[in-house]
Motif scaffolding. Structure first.
Motif, short mmCIF file in Angstrom:
data_model
loop_
_atom_site.label_atom_id
_atom_site.label_comp_id
_atom_site.label_asym_id
_atom_site.label_seq_id
_atom_site.Cartn_x
_atom_site.Cartn_y
_atom_site.Cartn_z
N THR A 24 -26.38 -43.46 16.91
CA THR A 24 -25.61 -44.70 16.93
C THR A 24 -26.32 -45.80 16.14
O THR A 24 -25.71 -46.47 15.29
N ILE A 25 -27.61 -45.96 16.40
CA ILE A 25 -28.38 -46.98 15.69
C ILE A 25 -28.46 -46.67 14.20
O ILE A 25 -28.28 -47.56 13.35
N LEU A 26 -28.69 -45.41 13.86
CA LEU A 26 -28.76 -45.04 12.44
C LEU A 26 -27.44 -45.29 11.73
O LEU A 26 -27.42 -45.77 10.60
N LEU A 27 -26.32 -44.99 12.39
CA LEU A 27 -25.02 -45.24 11.78
C LEU A 27 -24.77 -46.72 11.57
O LEU A 27 -24.28 -47.14 10.51
N VAL A 28 -25.12 -47.53 12.54
CA VAL A 28 -24.93 -48.99 12.41
C VAL A 28 -25.77 -49.54 11.27
O VAL A 28 -25.30 -50.34 10.46
N VAL A 29 -27.02 -49.09 11.20
CA VAL A 29 -27.94 -49.63 10.19
C VAL A 29 -27.64 -49.09 8.79
O VAL A 29 -27.68 -49.83 7.81
N LEU A 30 -27.35 -47.79 8.69
CA LEU A 30 -27.26 -47.16 7.37
C LEU A 30 -25.87 -47.08 6.77
O LEU A 30 -25.74 -46.88 5.57
N THR A 31 -24.82 -47.25 7.56
CA THR A 31 -23.46 -47.13 7.01
C THR A 31 -23.21 -48.12 5.87
O THR A 31 -22.65 -47.72 4.85
N PRO A 32 -23.60 -49.37 5.98
CA PRO A 32 -23.35 -50.29 4.85
C PRO A 32 -24.06 -49.84 3.56
O PRO A 32 -23.53 -50.01 2.46
N VAL A 33 -25.22 -49.23 3.69
CA VAL A 33 -25.98 -48.79 2.52
C VAL A 33 -25.41 -47.49 1.95
O VAL A 33 -25.32 -47.31 0.74
N MET A 34 -25.02 -46.57 2.83
CA MET A 34 -24.64 -45.23 2.40
C MET A 34 -23.14 -45.00 2.29
O MET A 34 -22.71 -43.88 2.01
N SER A 35 -22.33 -46.01 2.48
CA SER A 35 -20.88 -45.80 2.54
C SER A 35 -20.30 -45.22 1.25
O SER A 35 -19.28 -44.53 1.28
N THR A 36 -20.94 -45.45 0.12
CA THR A 36 -20.42 -44.92 -1.15
C THR A 36 -21.07 -43.59 -1.54
O THR A 36 -20.67 -42.99 -2.53
N TRP A 37 -22.04 -43.14 -0.77
CA TRP A 37 -22.72 -41.88 -1.08
C TRP A 37 -21.81 -40.70 -0.75
O TRP A 37 -20.97 -40.78 0.14
N PRO A 38 -21.99 -39.56 -1.44
CA PRO A 38 -21.24 -38.35 -1.07
C PRO A 38 -21.60 -37.92 0.37
O PRO A 38 -22.71 -38.15 0.85
N LEU A 39 -20.64 -37.33 1.04
CA LEU A 39 -20.81 -36.94 2.43
C LEU A 39 -22.05 -36.06 2.64
O LEU A 39 -22.81 -36.27 3.59
N ALA A 40 -22.26 -35.08 1.78
CA ALA A 40 -23.40 -34.18 1.95
C ALA A 40 -24.73 -34.95 1.90
O ALA A 40 -25.65 -34.67 2.67
N LEU A 41 -24.83 -35.92 1.02
CA LEU A 41 -26.06 -36.72 0.92
C LEU A 41 -26.24 -37.61 2.15
O LEU A 41 -27.34 -37.75 2.68
N ARG A 42 -25.13 -38.21 2.63
CA ARG A 42 -25.21 -39.04 3.84
C ARG A 42 -25.68 -38.22 5.04
O ARG A 42 -26.55 -38.66 5.79
N THR A 43 -25.10 -37.04 5.22
CA THR A 43 -25.49 -36.21 6.37
C THR A 43 -26.92 -35.69 6.22
O THR A 43 -27.63 -35.56 7.21
N LEU A 44 -27.34 -35.41 5.00
CA LEU A 44 -28.72 -34.95 4.77
C LEU A 44 -29.72 -36.04 5.19
O LEU A 44 -30.66 -35.78 5.94
N VAL A 45 -29.49 -37.26 4.72
CA VAL A 45 -30.40 -38.36 5.05
C VAL A 45 -30.33 -38.69 6.54
O VAL A 45 -31.36 -38.83 7.20
N LEU A 46 -29.12 -38.79 7.07
CA LEU A 46 -28.95 -39.14 8.48
C LEU A 46 -29.56 -38.11 9.41
O LEU A 46 -30.29 -38.45 10.34
N SER A 47 -29.32 -36.83 9.15
CA SER A 47 -29.88 -35.79 10.03
C SER A 47 -31.40 -35.71 9.91
O SER A 47 -32.09 -35.50 10.91
N GLY A 48 -31.92 -35.88 8.72
CA GLY A 48 -33.38 -35.87 8.55
C GLY A 48 -34.05 -36.99 9.30
O GLY A 48 -35.04 -36.79 10.01
N LEU A 49 -33.50 -38.21 9.18
CA LEU A 49 -34.06 -39.34 9.91
C LEU A 49 -33.92 -39.16 11.42
O LEU A 49 -34.82 -39.48 12.19
#
Length: 83
Positions: A24-49
């Motif tokens: 939840t915290i990662l989505l709130v913080v990172l969604t504005p930054v990653m909203s234009t990224w491809p889905l695979a890249l967003r999930t890669l970064v989000l899951s790794g963090l």
């Protein structure tokens, strides 16, 4: 013959209690930054963090705050021998 069965339900509870606020915290913080990224890249970064935060911060913190949860002794269960 016996099999060792760990405290799966307790580990599940600790994992969920760590995962939900972390994601939840990662989505709130990172969604504005990653909203234009491809889905695979967003999930890669989000899951790794998320895995790093859970492994080194959230789960150890919860284990200290909730002593005994997720640390119960394993149980011996009888198992039939394979033929």
């Amino acid at each position: 013959m016996t099999a060792r069965v760990g405290p799966g339900a307790r580990r599940l509870l600790i994992s969920w209690l760590a995962a939900w606020p972390t994601i939840t915290i990662l989505l709130v913080v990172l969604t504005p930054v990653m909203s234009t990224w491809p889905l695979a890249l967003r999930t890669l970064v989000l899951s790794g963090l998320m895995v790093l935060i859970m492994q080194f911060l959230a789960v150890p913190l919860l284990q200290r705050l909730l002593p005994g949860v997720g640390r119960a002794a394993a149980v011996d269960l009888p198992v039939k021998k394979p033929r």
